[in-house]
Structure formats: C-alpha cells, structure tokens
Design an enzyme around this catalytic site. Structure first.
Site, PDB file in Angstrom:
ATOM      1  N   ASP A   1      13.014  70.533  -0.454  1.00 53.61           N
ATOM      2  CA  ASP A   1      12.362  68.822  -0.657  1.00 53.61           C
ATOM      3  C   ASP A   1      11.247  68.517  -0.377  1.00 53.61           C
ATOM      4  O   ASP A   1      10.564  67.289  -1.051  1.00 53.61           O
ATOM      5  CB  ASP A   1      13.729  68.489  -0.146  1.00 53.61           C
ATOM      6  N   GLY A   2      10.601  68.489   0.959  1.00 53.93           N
ATOM      7  CA  GLY A   2       9.225  68.420   1.337  1.00 53.93           C
ATOM      8  C   GLY A   2       7.867  68.196  -0.134  1.00 53.93           C
ATOM      9  O   GLY A   2       6.982  67.753   0.273  1.00 53.93           O
TER      10      GLY A   2
ATOM     11  N   ARG B   1       5.654  66.261  -1.929  1.00 51.61           N
ATOM     12  CA  ARG B   1       4.400  66.259  -2.068  1.00 51.61           C
ATOM     13  C   ARG B   1       3.250  66.231  -3.242  1.00 51.61           C
ATOM     14  O   ARG B   1       2.713  65.828  -3.473  1.00 51.61           O
ATOM     15  CB  ARG B   1       3.809  67.487  -0.695  1.00 51.61           C
TER      16      ARG B   1
ATOM     17  N   GLU C   1      13.121  57.702  -1.276  1.00 53.97           N
ATOM     18  CA  GLU C   1      13.179  56.783  -0.468  1.00 53.97           C
ATOM     19  C   GLU C   1      12.139  55.564   0.616  1.00 53.97           C
ATOM     20  O   GLU C   1      11.400  56.457   1.006  1.00 53.97           O
ATOM     21  CB  GLU C   1      14.490  56.602   0.551  1.00 53.97           C
TER      22      GLU C   1
ATOM     23  N   THR D   1      17.168  59.299  -7.533  1.00 54.60           N
ATOM     24  CA  THR D   1      17.956  60.463  -7.165  1.00 54.60           C
ATOM     25  C   THR D   1      17.577  61.019  -5.509  1.00 54.60           C
ATOM     26  O   THR D   1      18.019  62.040  -4.810  1.00 54.60           O
ATOM     27  CB  THR D   1      15.848  61.126  -7.283  1.00 54.60           C
TER      28      THR D   1
ATOM     29  N   TYR E   1      18.618  60.997   2.951  1.00 57.57           N
ATOM     30  CA  TYR E   1      18.447  60.365   3.751  1.00 57.57           C
ATOM     31  C   TYR E   1      19.292  59.690   3.493  1.00 57.57           C
ATOM     32  O   TYR E   1      20.100  59.430   4.651  1.00 57.57           O
ATOM     33  CB  TYR E   1      16.897  59.639   4.192  1.00 57.57           C
TER      34      TYR E   1
ATOM     35  N   SER F   1      22.652  61.146   4.203  1.00 60.49           N
ATOM     36  CA  SER F   1      22.991  61.068   6.330  1.00 60.49           C
ATOM     37  C   SER F   1      23.318  60.088   6.516  1.00 60.49           C
ATOM     38  O   SER F   1      24.196  59.858   7.848  1.00 60.49           O
ATOM     39  CB  SER F   1      21.589  62.255   6.896  1.00 60.49           C
TER      40      SER F   1
END
Length: 285
Positions: free
Chosen positions: A69-70, A74, A145, A182, A187, A190
């Site tokens: 997902d990172g 990007r 987020e 989404t 984060y 978690s």
C-alpha cells in the site's frame, strides 16, 4: 496506449515484477515509462525509460504500481492531480489498495492493453497546518490518513478537537488520526477504528492510545471541517499525510482537515467486492 510503472525501489521482487510486466506490455504494443524511486541512485526497472516524478503522469492512460500500500500511495500522489487512474499489484502484506495479486498479473495486463478497466474514485483529505501566529506551516492531502503525533515518548499530546467550529472533545493521547473510509483499514484500524466501506463518504477521527475514558472514533461528513488545536506548554507535534514528509507544529498551532478533496482514481480490472477483500485479507470465515 501509454502506461506508467511505479515499483518499490527497495524490493528486488517489485522491480523484477515490474520488469516482467514492462516486457509483456511491450509485446502488446503498449508504450511504457517508469519511475522507480525518488533518489537519482535508486535502482531502475530494467529495459524501461525512467522519467522524473514531476513529469511521470504526462500523457499516461493508466499507472500500475508494484509493491504494498505504501507504493500505491506514492503512485497516487503522482497521479491524483492529473487524474491518471492507478492499478495496484500487491507484493506487500495486506494490500487493501492494490487489487491484483501477483499470480493474476497476466490477465490484468491484457485487460489494461485492451482498455478494459473501471474507475473507482476515492475521496481524499485536504490538510492545512497553521502556526500560532497564523502563518501556514504546510499543506497537503491524504488518501489514507492525516496523523498528528507526539515527539516526546514520555509525554502525551494535548489536543482540542473541533468539528465544524464546535468543540467536540479534549483529547490527551499519543496521536490523533483523521482518516478517509479508504484509510479505515490502515493506521486507523490498528488504533482500534472501525472498518468502513470505501463507498461511504466519511471522515474518521481516531485517537491513538487516549488517556481518557472516552476512546471512541467520531465519524464526520466529508464537508465538515475537523480542526485539531495543539494546546500550550507541550512538545512539538508532527503532522504527516499518508506517512509522507512530516511538518513540525508547535504548541498553539492547529491542523484543519476536510474530506472532500479531489479524488484519486483507482483502476479496477476485477470484480472483487470490499467485504470479500476484507474476508480474504484477514482470513475470516
């Protein structure tokens, strides 16, 4: 047809998968360009012309990213403003944003070459950070987020949270997350927030390890402004959008966030619905 590739430059598997995809797309008469990383010495995708990040989206019909997902985030930050759709190939762990698993890349690339994808717009959060003197310290946007986090481990972050100009709660916590639907599976999840369908227009305000009896998530409408005031006599906080470059905000500063920002266009080539995706990712029965 012109396709742009984004790969996780620190993972050989991502670069390899992107290189294989580039060769497949070339065989399908598709023009391919790439940007693999931010630094000049980042490894590149073999056999593909690399272009600078600021011109990556020029003339693209679609971007395909290879990673978790990172990496998808990007690509989204490269493609949101020019409204280039983004298709994700998941090489990470959970990968809620990336639709295509590695075993299914072949059919997905053929669908791309034939122009067979659907657009799924995802709203973003527009963010401004203002200093105590009224000077703008930074601005940006997030697909997942905005995080307001403490910098001193031994101290809490003291915040007043306002919703559309009305004080909602005083929040002493390690951090505060303002997330899109989404981003509810990132984060915010978690930190104990709910799983929200990405088809719902909503903004989640989630405290992280709050030191109060009230520890629930507040769900706001996208047009409602969430303002987070950093109270006096405490350490500097860090404000980041999707984990990107943080902005330092001292006591007396405030953060404003609205969830009606320009959408990121997700490209979908399959039919997997969100509940099925959640079930698979978490191994639910």
């Amino acid at each position: 047809m012109k396709v742009g590739l984004v790969a996780h430059a620190g993972r050989e598997a991502s670069l390899q998968a992107a290189g294989d995809a580039a060769r497949t797309l070339a065989d399908l008469d598709v023009e391919v360009v790439a940007t693999a990383g931010d630094a000049d010495d980042d490894p590149r995708i073999e056999g593909v012309t690399s272009v600078p990040a600021d011109s990556f989206a020029d003339g693209l019909d679609i971007a395909i990213c290879f990673g978790g997902d990172g990496t998808f985030l990007r690509a989204a930050h490269l493609c949101r403003d020019p409204q280039v759709p983004v298709l994700g190939v998941n090489l990470g762990r959970l990968g809620f944003l990336a639709e295509v698993e590695l075993d299914d890349v072949g059919p997905a690339l053929r669908a791309v070459a034939e122009g067979r994808w659907k657009l799924e717009p995802r709203a973003t959060i527009e963010v401004e950070v203002t200093g105590p003197d009224g000077q703008q310290l930074g601005s940006g946007w997030a697909l997942n987020e905005v995080a307001v986090e403490k910098t001193e481990r031994q101290r809490l972050l003291l915040m007043d949270v306002h919703i559309d100009g009305t004080l909602f709660a005083k929040v002493p916590a390690d951090a505060l997350i303002v997330a899109t639907a989404t981003g509810s599976t990132a984060y915010a999840l978690s930190a104990g927030g709910p799983i929200v369908s990405p088809h719902l227009s909503a903004v989640l305000v989630v405290p992280v390890a709050p030191h109060s009896l009230f520890d629930r998530t507040f769900v706001a409408a996208p047009h409602e402004t969430v303002r987070v005031d950093l109270l006096p006599d405490q350490a500097v906080a860090l404000v980041s959008c999707d984990g990107r470059e943080p902005v330092a905000a001292g006591p007396g500063s405030y953060v404003t966030a609205r969830g009606d920002g320009r959408p990121v266009q997700l490209a979908r080539v399959g039919v997997t619905d969100f509940p099925t995706l959640v079930r698979r990712k978490f191994g639910l029965r």
